[in-house]
Enzyme design. Structure first.
Site, mmCIF file in Angstrom:
data_model
loop_
_atom_site.group_PDB
_atom_site.id
_atom_site.type_symbol
_atom_site.label_atom_id
_atom_site.label_comp_id
_atom_site.label_asym_id
_atom_site.label_seq_id
_atom_site.Cartn_x
_atom_site.Cartn_y
_atom_site.Cartn_z
ATOM 1 C CD GLN A 1 -7.016 -4.195 4.024
ATOM 2 O OE1 GLN A 1 -7.915 -5.014 4.181
ATOM 3 N NE2 GLN A 1 -7.258 -2.901 3.870
ATOM 4 C CG HIS B 1 -1.939 0.996 1.328
ATOM 5 N ND1 HIS B 1 -1.686 2.312 1.641
ATOM 6 C CD2 HIS B 1 -3.282 0.906 1.149
ATOM 7 C CE1 HIS B 1 -2.828 2.989 1.643
ATOM 8 N NE2 HIS B 1 -3.805 2.154 1.344
ATOM 9 C CB CYS C 1 -3.877 3.461 -1.639
ATOM 10 S SG CYS C 1 -4.798 4.977 -1.386
ATOM 11 C CE LYS D 1 -7.717 0.288 6.212
ATOM 12 N NZ LYS D 1 -8.594 0.502 5.056
ATOM 13 C CG ASP E 1 0.118 -2.163 5.832
ATOM 14 O OD1 ASP E 1 -0.771 -2.115 6.711
ATOM 15 O OD2 ASP E 1 -0.066 -1.802 4.656
#
Length: 421
Positions: free
Chosen positions: A202, A122, A365, A225, A199
């Protein structure tokens, strides 16, 4: 027992109609909906406990401070951190990753050092390190992917050298859903003394996360999220690394003492939480964590796998639908990026909205990933705990109708929209 129909009762927005149809919300990778328990926690704070934290000895301030600190403890438990002091609240994943880039990278990178990123990153994971590389005259290397969306780990083994100082990657891709192997990456990076920045935007909302097993050094993720409010994110870091870092933002509540000649920084995590924080957001995130822990993250994971497996099976029944990333549901989160041949992705997204189905369209993104795949954009459907097999069936029916109307839809140019996350 995990029952999405019972879970749906906690989400008032799912009772909405869009374009005369019952809302089907498949845009969870961008942001999830909020259960009434989270909404009530935020409402309760503002109605009965609102005060600034760490600022006073009066009752409201003490209550607010305790609730805010308890939220740190809940998040620490959720990812099995060693201490709640390793949990830094910030605005989102993007800020969390910038805290590491500026707080560690700016002070530790030297000319000639190397930073390893991935093609599937991302922008929020990629761009802070590219900026650091430019500032420090360091070099960036990118790990490519296979055509079916897996990292080329052999390139990682080739690229990591004694010059490597940082390896940054997504635990799960926000486009392909690919679940990467943090331990494999971390062990290679640590063999040359590099730090590992993951990251988790997700992954943390969708997979059981035990930070002690991942072997990484930093993890960033967002509250919105994972059923929490917007404007609250988390940076977890190894305590010894956080203690060695300079604050990214400085000011109120980041210090123990200031003179005209010196400053003594506050203890963790407060030295990294400058100014009045998002108190209600932190409390709301704590309530979201309570909700997910009650459900069980193993159940969240199994439910998404079932939805993905069923969707990919049904996709095989539709002519001219192309989807991207791993074919095995075990290797991906509840994210499916696809296109319909001959139709612009925005056109497909707009058409689905007429059926009341919310999806994401654009490059999400992750422009370099789309360029690597030879795509100008994709339609992204992403699932969560309140989505059902019946909704997937309705989604497939809508896609079949859109395919049947493809020629007429081609004549309607799409309206350009924000590419989103």
């Amino acid at each position: 027992m995990f029952d999405p129909e019972e879970i749906r009762k906690d989400f008032p927005i799912l009772n909405r109609e869009v374009n005369g149809k019952k809302l089907v919300y498949f845009d969870n990778a961008a942001t999830t909906q909020k259960p009434i328990q989270v909404i009530n926690a935020i409402r309760d704070f503002y109605m009965y406990h609102n005060a600034n934290v760490h600022r006073g000895f009066h009752t409201l301030s003490q209550e607010a401070s305790q609730m805010y600190e308890e939220a740190h403890e809940k998040v620490a438990k959720f990812i099995n951190a060693y201490s709640w002091r390793e949990i830094i609240f910030c605005s989102n994943t993007t800020e969390a990753l910038n805290i590491v880039a500026y707080g560690w990278g700016l002070w530790n990178l030297r000319e000639g050092d190397e930073i390893i990123l991935t093609v599937m990153d991302h922008h929020s994971s990629m761009l802070p390190w590219r900026l650091m590389a430019k500032l420090k005259n360091a070099k960036v290397k990118y790990i490519d992917i296979t055509n079916d969306g897996y990292l080329k780990y052999e390139l990682l083994e080739e690229f990591i050298t004694e010059k490597t100082r940082v390896v940054a990657f997504p635990i799960a891709s926000n486009v392909l859903g690919t679940i990467n192997d943090p331990r494999r990456i971390a062990r290679l990076a640590h063999s040359v003394g590099a730090i590992v920045v993951a990251d988790g935007a997700q992954s943390v909302p969708h997979l059981p996360t035990n930070i002690r097993e991942l072997e990484i050094d930093f993890l960033a993720f967002s509250g919105h999220k994972m059923l929490g409010p917007t404007g609250i994110g988390v940076l977890w870091g190894r305590q010894e690394l956080l203690e060695s870092m300079h604050p990214f933002k400085v000011g109120g509540d980041t210090i123990k003492d200031v003179t005209l000649d010196d400053v003594v920084w506050h203890d963790l995590p407060w030295r990294f939480e400058a100014g009045t924080p998002n108190i209600a957001g932190g409390i709301g995130l704590g309530a979201a964590v309570d909700y997910l822990l009650k459900i069980g993250m193993e159940n969240v994971r199994e439910h998404e796998k079932a939805l993905v497996e069923y969707t990919l099976k049904r996709f095989g029944e539709i002519e001219d639908v192309e989807y991207y990333g791993p074919r095995n549901p075990r290797d991906k989160t509840g994210v499916i990026a696809f296109n319909i041949k001959g139709l612009n992705h925005h056109t497909v997204g707009s058409a689905l909205d007429l059926f009341g189905i919310a999806v994401r369209t654009g490059m999400h993104c992750a422009h370099p990933l789309h360029y690597r795949l030879g795509l100008k954009g994709t339609v992204r459907a992403s699932y969560y705990i309140y989505n059902t097999l019946e909704e997937v069936d309705y989604f497939i029916e809508a896609l079949e109708k859109i395919v049947s109307l493809r020629e007429s839809l081609k004549s309607k140019p799409p309206t350009e929209v924000c590419t989103g996350t």
